[in-house]
Design a protein around this motif. Structure first.
Motif, PDB file in Angstrom:
ATOM      1  N   SER A   1       0.842  -1.193   0.000  1.00 45.39           N
ATOM      2  CA  SER A   1       0.000   0.000   0.000  1.00 45.39           C
ATOM      3  C   SER A   1       0.875   1.240   0.000  1.00 45.39           C
ATOM      4  O   SER A   1       1.852   1.313   0.743  1.00 45.39           O
ATOM      5  N   ILE A   2       0.502   2.198  -0.840  1.00 47.84           N
ATOM      6  CA  ILE A   2       1.203   3.464  -0.922  1.00 47.84           C
ATOM      7  C   ILE A   2       0.216   4.554  -0.534  1.00 47.84           C
ATOM      8  O   ILE A   2      -0.783   4.757  -1.216  1.00 47.84           O
ATOM      9  N   PHE A   3       0.489   5.244   0.551  1.00 45.24           N
ATOM     10  CA  PHE A   3      -0.371   6.302   1.050  1.00 45.24           C
ATOM     11  C   PHE A   3       0.162   7.624   0.507  1.00 45.24           C
ATOM     12  O   PHE A   3       1.344   7.936   0.692  1.00 45.24           O
ATOM     13  N   VAL A   4      -0.711   8.386  -0.165  1.00 43.85           N
ATOM     14  CA  VAL A   4      -0.273   9.597  -0.853  1.00 43.85           C
ATOM     15  C   VAL A   4      -1.268  10.744  -0.688  1.00 43.85           C
ATOM     16  O   VAL A   4      -2.430  10.535  -0.365  1.00 43.85           O
ATOM     17  N   LEU A   5      -0.759  11.958  -0.939  1.00 47.43           N
ATOM     18  CA  LEU A   5      -1.577  13.162  -1.042  1.00 47.43           C
ATOM     19  C   LEU A   5      -1.673  13.518  -2.522  1.00 47.43           C
ATOM     20  O   LEU A   5      -0.669  13.427  -3.246  1.00 47.43           O
ATOM     21  N   LYS A   6      -2.826  13.953  -2.978  1.00 47.56           N
ATOM     22  CA  LYS A   6      -3.045  14.239  -4.407  1.00 47.56           C
ATOM     23  C   LYS A   6      -2.041  15.201  -5.025  1.00 47.56           C
ATOM     24  O   LYS A   6      -1.599  15.006  -6.143  1.00 47.56           O
ATOM     25  N   GLY A   7      -1.702  16.261  -4.325  1.00 48.77           N
ATOM     26  CA  GLY A   7      -0.853  17.290  -4.912  1.00 48.77           C
ATOM     27  C   GLY A   7       0.604  17.210  -4.493  1.00 48.77           C
ATOM     28  O   GLY A   7       1.376  18.117  -4.778  1.00 48.77           O
ATOM     29  N   CYS A   8       1.002  16.129  -3.873  1.00 48.29           N
ATOM     30  CA  CYS A   8       2.357  15.997  -3.336  1.00 48.29           C
ATOM     31  C   CYS A   8       3.338  15.532  -4.422  1.00 48.29           C
ATOM     32  O   CYS A   8       3.192  14.438  -4.961  1.00 48.29           O
ATOM     33  N   PRO A   9       4.350  16.358  -4.752  1.00 54.17           N
ATOM     34  CA  PRO A   9       5.311  15.949  -5.783  1.00 54.17           C
ATOM     35  C   PRO A   9       6.140  14.739  -5.365  1.00 54.17           C
ATOM     36  O   PRO A   9       6.515  13.919  -6.204  1.00 54.17           O
TER      37      PRO A   9
ATOM     38  N   ILE B   1      -5.273   7.220  -1.299  1.00 55.22           N
ATOM     39  CA  ILE B   1      -5.171   8.641  -1.607  1.00 55.22           C
ATOM     40  C   ILE B   1      -5.958   9.440  -0.579  1.00 55.22           C
ATOM     41  O   ILE B   1      -7.155   9.187  -0.381  1.00 55.22           O
ATOM     42  N   VAL B   2      -5.286  10.382   0.071  1.00 56.31           N
ATOM     43  CA  VAL B   2      -5.968  11.229   1.042  1.00 56.31           C
ATOM     44  C   VAL B   2      -6.836  12.215   0.264  1.00 56.31           C
ATOM     45  O   VAL B   2      -6.346  12.957  -0.586  1.00 56.31           O
ATOM     46  N   GLY B   3      -8.115  12.189   0.538  1.00 59.37           N
ATOM     47  CA  GLY B   3      -9.059  13.075  -0.135  1.00 59.37           C
ATOM     48  C   GLY B   3     -10.195  12.280  -0.744  1.00 59.37           C
ATOM     49  O   GLY B   3     -10.329  11.079  -0.525  1.00 59.37           O
TER      50      GLY B   3
END
Length: 105
Positions: A2-10, A35-37
């Motif tokens: 699992s990869i936890f990410v923010l939409k706008g995070c480079p 994806i957070v959001g």
């Protein structure tokens, strides 16, 4: 995996080539992006670039993910039967991480 990410995070976006390479080396690895959001066509960030072999899940409440991510994104978690075996955060994954993940499979 699992990869936890923010939409706008480079930094989160930079996981994509890593995951593509990992998948090329072992196509048996199940990969999901958390994806957070909320799914949002107006501002999908980089989420449309996530490869189709990855499952996408959205979590609108980042507080629920805090015990896993500790607020650090991206966060990669290797799990076995629902139990986290290994975790990497934004500044400690790379080729060595790929070796650990591949040895798990």
């Amino acid at each position: 995996l699992s990869i936890f990410v923010l939409k706008g995070c480079p930094h989160c976006k930079r996981t994509i080539p890593f995951i593509q390479k990992l998948r090329e080396r072992n196509d048996q690895i199940s990969i999901q992006y958390v994806i957070v959001g909320k799914p949002n066509d107006r501002y999908p960030g980089f989420t449309n670039e996530i490869p189709s072999f990855c499952e996408k899940k959205y979590e609108p409440n980042p507080i629920l993910l805090a015990p896993i991510t500790t607020g650090s994104y991206p966060c990669i978690v290797l799990s076995n039967n629902g139990k986290a075996e290994k975790k990497w955060s934004n500044d400690d994954f790379g080729m060595k991480t790929m070796d650990v993940i591949e040895s798990f499979f």
